[in-house]
Motif scaffolding. Sequence first.
Motif, PDB file in Angstrom:
ATOM      1  N   PHE A  83       4.387   9.544  -4.874  1.00 24.15           N
ATOM      2  CA  PHE A  83       5.435   9.922  -5.824  1.00 24.15           C
ATOM      3  C   PHE A  83       6.317   8.732  -6.196  1.00 24.15           C
ATOM      4  CE2 PHE A  83       4.541  13.824  -3.388  1.00 24.15           C
ATOM      5  CZ  PHE A  83       4.143  14.649  -4.434  1.00 24.15           C
ATOM      6  N   SER A  84       6.002   7.563  -5.686  1.00 24.22           N
ATOM      7  CA  SER A  84       6.824   6.387  -5.986  1.00 24.22           C
ATOM      8  C   SER A  84       5.960   5.313  -6.634  1.00 24.22           C
ATOM      9  CB  SER A  84       7.502   5.872  -4.709  1.00 24.22           C
ATOM     10  OG  SER A  84       6.547   5.521  -3.730  1.00 24.22           O
ATOM     11  N   GLN A  85       5.796   4.186  -5.980  1.00 21.67           N
ATOM     12  CA  GLN A  85       4.940   3.109  -6.479  1.00 21.67           C
ATOM     13  C   GLN A  85       3.582   3.231  -5.800  1.00 21.67           C
ATOM     14  OE1 GLN A  85       8.324   0.380  -5.325  1.00 21.67           O
ATOM     15  NE2 GLN A  85       7.415  -0.874  -6.914  1.00 21.67           N
ATOM     16  N   ASN A  86       2.567   3.476  -6.579  1.00 25.37           N
ATOM     17  CA  ASN A  86       1.254   3.739  -5.990  1.00 25.37           C
ATOM     18  C   ASN A  86       0.202   2.777  -6.551  1.00 25.37           C
ATOM     19  OD1 ASN A  86      -0.870   4.940  -4.600  1.00 25.37           O
ATOM     20  ND2 ASN A  86      -1.230   6.469  -6.182  1.00 25.37           N
ATOM     21  N   PRO A  87       0.132   1.566  -5.983  1.00 20.82           N
ATOM     22  CA  PRO A  87       0.936   0.988  -4.904  1.00 20.82           C
ATOM     23  C   PRO A  87       2.020   0.062  -5.468  1.00 20.82           C
ATOM     24  CG  PRO A  87      -1.029  -0.314  -5.235  1.00 20.82           C
ATOM     25  CD  PRO A  87      -1.071   0.773  -6.272  1.00 20.82           C
ATOM     26  N   PRO A  88       2.925  -0.445  -4.604  1.00 21.79           N
ATOM     27  CA  PRO A  88       3.914  -1.436  -5.050  1.00 21.79           C
ATOM     28  C   PRO A  88       3.218  -2.712  -5.518  1.00 21.79           C
ATOM     29  CG  PRO A  88       4.528  -0.484  -2.928  1.00 21.79           C
ATOM     30  CD  PRO A  88       3.120  -0.055  -3.204  1.00 21.79           C
ATOM     31  N   ILE A  89       3.548  -3.165  -6.732  1.00 24.64           N
ATOM     32  CA  ILE A  89       2.890  -4.350  -7.289  1.00 24.64           C
ATOM     33  C   ILE A  89       3.887  -5.352  -7.875  1.00 24.64           C
ATOM     34  CG2 ILE A  89       1.363  -5.192  -9.132  1.00 24.64           C
ATOM     35  CD1 ILE A  89      -0.349  -2.719  -8.726  1.00 24.64           C
ATOM     36  N   HIS A  90       4.827  -4.873  -8.713  1.00 19.36           N
ATOM     37  CA  HIS A  90       5.630  -5.845  -9.473  1.00 19.36           C
ATOM     38  C   HIS A  90       6.505  -6.721  -8.570  1.00 19.36           C
ATOM     39  CE1 HIS A  90       8.829  -2.652  -9.352  1.00 19.36           C
ATOM     40  NE2 HIS A  90       9.617  -3.704  -9.289  1.00 19.36           N
ATOM     41  N   ASP A  91       6.768  -6.269  -7.338  1.00 18.78           N
ATOM     42  CA  ASP A  91       7.560  -7.090  -6.412  1.00 18.78           C
ATOM     43  C   ASP A  91       6.821  -8.363  -5.997  1.00 18.78           C
ATOM     44  OD1 ASP A  91       9.866  -5.010  -5.505  1.00 18.78           O
ATOM     45  OD2 ASP A  91       7.955  -3.983  -5.750  1.00 18.78           O
ATOM     46  N   GLY A 101       0.815  -1.205   0.000  1.00 21.68           N
ATOM     47  CA  GLY A 101       0.000   0.000   0.000  1.00 21.68           C
ATOM     48  C   GLY A 101       0.849   1.255   0.000  1.00 21.68           C
ATOM     49  N   THR A 102       0.202   2.331  -0.347  1.00 20.10           N
ATOM     50  CA  THR A 102       0.848   3.638  -0.382  1.00 20.10           C
ATOM     51  C   THR A 102      -0.082   4.655   0.261  1.00 20.10           C
ATOM     52  OG1 THR A 102       2.133   3.166  -2.379  1.00 20.10           O
ATOM     53  CG2 THR A 102       1.659   5.466  -1.934  1.00 20.10           C
ATOM     54  N   SER A 103       0.497   5.568   1.040  1.00 22.66           N
ATOM     55  CA  SER A 103      -0.256   6.651   1.680  1.00 22.66           C
ATOM     56  C   SER A 103      -1.396   6.063   2.531  1.00 22.66           C
ATOM     57  CB  SER A 103      -0.772   7.612   0.606  1.00 22.66           C
ATOM     58  OG  SER A 103      -1.216   8.817   1.167  1.00 22.66           O
ATOM     59  N   GLY A 104      -2.634   6.522   2.331  1.00 25.43           N
ATOM     60  CA  GLY A 104      -3.745   5.961   3.103  1.00 25.43           C
ATOM     61  C   GLY A 104      -3.924   4.483   2.839  1.00 25.43           C
ATOM     62  N   GLY A 105      -3.594   4.042   1.613  1.00 26.31           N
ATOM     63  CA  GLY A 105      -3.660   2.616   1.301  1.00 26.31           C
ATOM     64  C   GLY A 105      -2.664   1.816   2.103  1.00 26.31           C
ATOM     65  N   ALA A 106      -1.528   2.444   2.443  1.00 24.31           N
ATOM     66  CA  ALA A 106      -0.517   1.769   3.266  1.00 24.31           C
ATOM     67  C   ALA A 106      -1.058   1.521   4.667  1.00 24.31           C
ATOM     68  CB  ALA A 106       0.756   2.609   3.332  1.00 24.31           C
ATOM     69  N   ALA A 122      -2.219  11.562 -12.350  1.00 23.81           N
ATOM     70  CA  ALA A 122      -0.901  11.419 -11.717  1.00 23.81           C
ATOM     71  C   ALA A 122      -0.905  10.245 -10.746  1.00 23.81           C
ATOM     72  CB  ALA A 122      -0.521  12.707 -11.001  1.00 23.81           C
ATOM     73  N   GLY A 123      -2.004  10.090  -9.997  1.00 22.08           N
ATOM     74  CA  GLY A 123      -2.101   8.996  -9.043  1.00 22.08           C
ATOM     75  C   GLY A 123      -2.137   7.634  -9.708  1.00 22.08           C
ATOM     76  N   ASN A 124      -2.660   7.595 -10.953  1.00 22.91           N
ATOM     77  CA  ASN A 124      -2.760   6.318 -11.674  1.00 22.91           C
ATOM     78  C   ASN A 124      -1.526   6.009 -12.516  1.00 22.91           C
ATOM     79  OD1 ASN A 124      -5.251   5.511 -10.744  1.00 22.91           O
ATOM     80  ND2 ASN A 124      -6.386   6.462 -12.415  1.00 22.91           N
ATOM     81  N   LEU A 125      -0.657   7.002 -12.702  1.00 25.14           N
ATOM     82  CA  LEU A 125       0.496   6.809 -13.576  1.00 25.14           C
ATOM     83  C   LEU A 125       1.354   5.626 -13.142  1.00 25.14           C
ATOM     84  CD1 LEU A 125       2.254   7.753 -15.930  1.00 25.14           C
ATOM     85  CD2 LEU A 125       3.387   9.340 -14.355  1.00 25.14           C
ATOM     86  N   SER A 126       1.774   5.624 -11.874  1.00 23.04           N
ATOM     87  CA  SER A 126       2.635   4.533 -11.410  1.00 23.04           C
ATOM     88  C   SER A 126       1.859   3.220 -11.316  1.00 23.04           C
ATOM     89  CB  SER A 126       3.267   4.887 -10.059  1.00 23.04           C
ATOM     90  OG  SER A 126       2.285   5.085  -9.078  1.00 23.04           O
ATOM     91  N   LEU A 127       0.554   3.290 -11.011  1.00 25.65           N
ATOM     92  CA  LEU A 127      -0.261   2.078 -10.962  1.00 25.65           C
ATOM     93  C   LEU A 127      -0.255   1.388 -12.320  1.00 25.65           C
ATOM     94  CD1 LEU A 127      -2.409   0.119  -9.805  1.00 25.65           C
ATOM     95  CD2 LEU A 127      -4.142   1.804 -10.455  1.00 25.65           C
ATOM     96  N   GLU A 128      -0.512   2.163 -13.374  1.00 23.87           N
ATOM     97  CA  GLU A 128      -0.558   1.572 -14.713  1.00 23.87           C
ATOM     98  C   GLU A 128       0.822   1.047 -15.130  1.00 23.87           C
ATOM     99  OE1 GLU A 128      -3.273   0.871 -16.061  1.00 23.87           O
ATOM    100  OE2 GLU A 128      -4.564   2.095 -14.776  1.00 23.87           O
ATOM    101  N   GLN A 129       1.886   1.728 -14.722  1.00 25.14           N
ATOM    102  CA  GLN A 129       3.233   1.244 -15.032  1.00 25.14           C
ATOM    103  C   GLN A 129       3.504  -0.081 -14.332  1.00 25.14           C
ATOM    104  OE1 GLN A 129       5.504   4.655 -13.782  1.00 25.14           O
ATOM    105  NE2 GLN A 129       5.642   5.481 -15.858  1.00 25.14           N
TER     106      GLN A 129
END
Length: 317
Positions: free
Chosen positions: A189-197, A37-42, A234-241
Amino acid sequence: MAIACQGGGSHTAFTAGVLEWLMGALPTDVDVVALSGTSGGAICAALAWDGLVRNDPALGAKKLRGFWQAMSASDPFDQIINQTLMGIMDLRDLMVMPEVSPYHLPTWGEDKFRSVLNEYFNFAELHELAHRPGAPILRIGAVEVLSGHFELFNGEDLSPECLLASAAIPELFRAVHVPGRGVYWDGLFSQNPPIHDFIEYEVDEIWVIQINSSTCARVPTQTHEILDRRNALAGNLSLEQELTFIDMLNRAIANGRLTDSRYHPITVERIPMDRELGYRSKLDRNPALLEELREFGKTKCRWFLKQRETKNVRRGL
């Protein structure tokens, strides 16, 4: 299965509702091996993980419910503060409010946040439980301000600072110093949220609880509408990546370009909030809003589980 929780401030009360229902209705064919998770999701991911790592999902559900009630602006003074913040956001939309650095403001918000975190997490116990064989993995996203490095905190070193770092919105909170690690801002501003790991843990499915809407009903024309849509994109950018990486992995396996036995296809499912509430409400701690979003999350989770069960029946699983 792994669960990834996108950030989104107060909107992640929706995530709390999804996880709260899920903790009491996990399908029998599901084993949750990792959460991120990231931010509130974390915060939501960590609360659910707290219950799972203790083999007590009901405790996770109880903590999710209690945390958001504790964070809501329920007492008179807190209500005044929340209304003032919403008023400031309205003035910003009209561009009549100067920017004020969080370093010029009192730290009461961070102090309350830290106090609630210490109330709901026994960090010393969790450090020990995280080392148990078979314990689910936790990954929390944040960004180191000076280096720009994307950081992943885990359950073994979970602390108030880690969670504060992931949720430190730069316009509202001072950068958070994590001893021995660095100075951090919001994980958005980083992985929102971390997934590929998650591929390290041989997951078959990844469930993404998505806060920011992927689509928009019409072209934004008003200034505040443009800012809202820009924030969502912007919030979805890292998610889609992150999800593109999983899709590339799946296609490489399907095309025979990746034959390493360590990798196998991963199904990605989304549980989207699909509501355009605007950026300012991500900072709103109105108890009625948080309760509505939490209940909506529970409803969406019920629908998602029914849809999943129907798909499995059709596949003969």
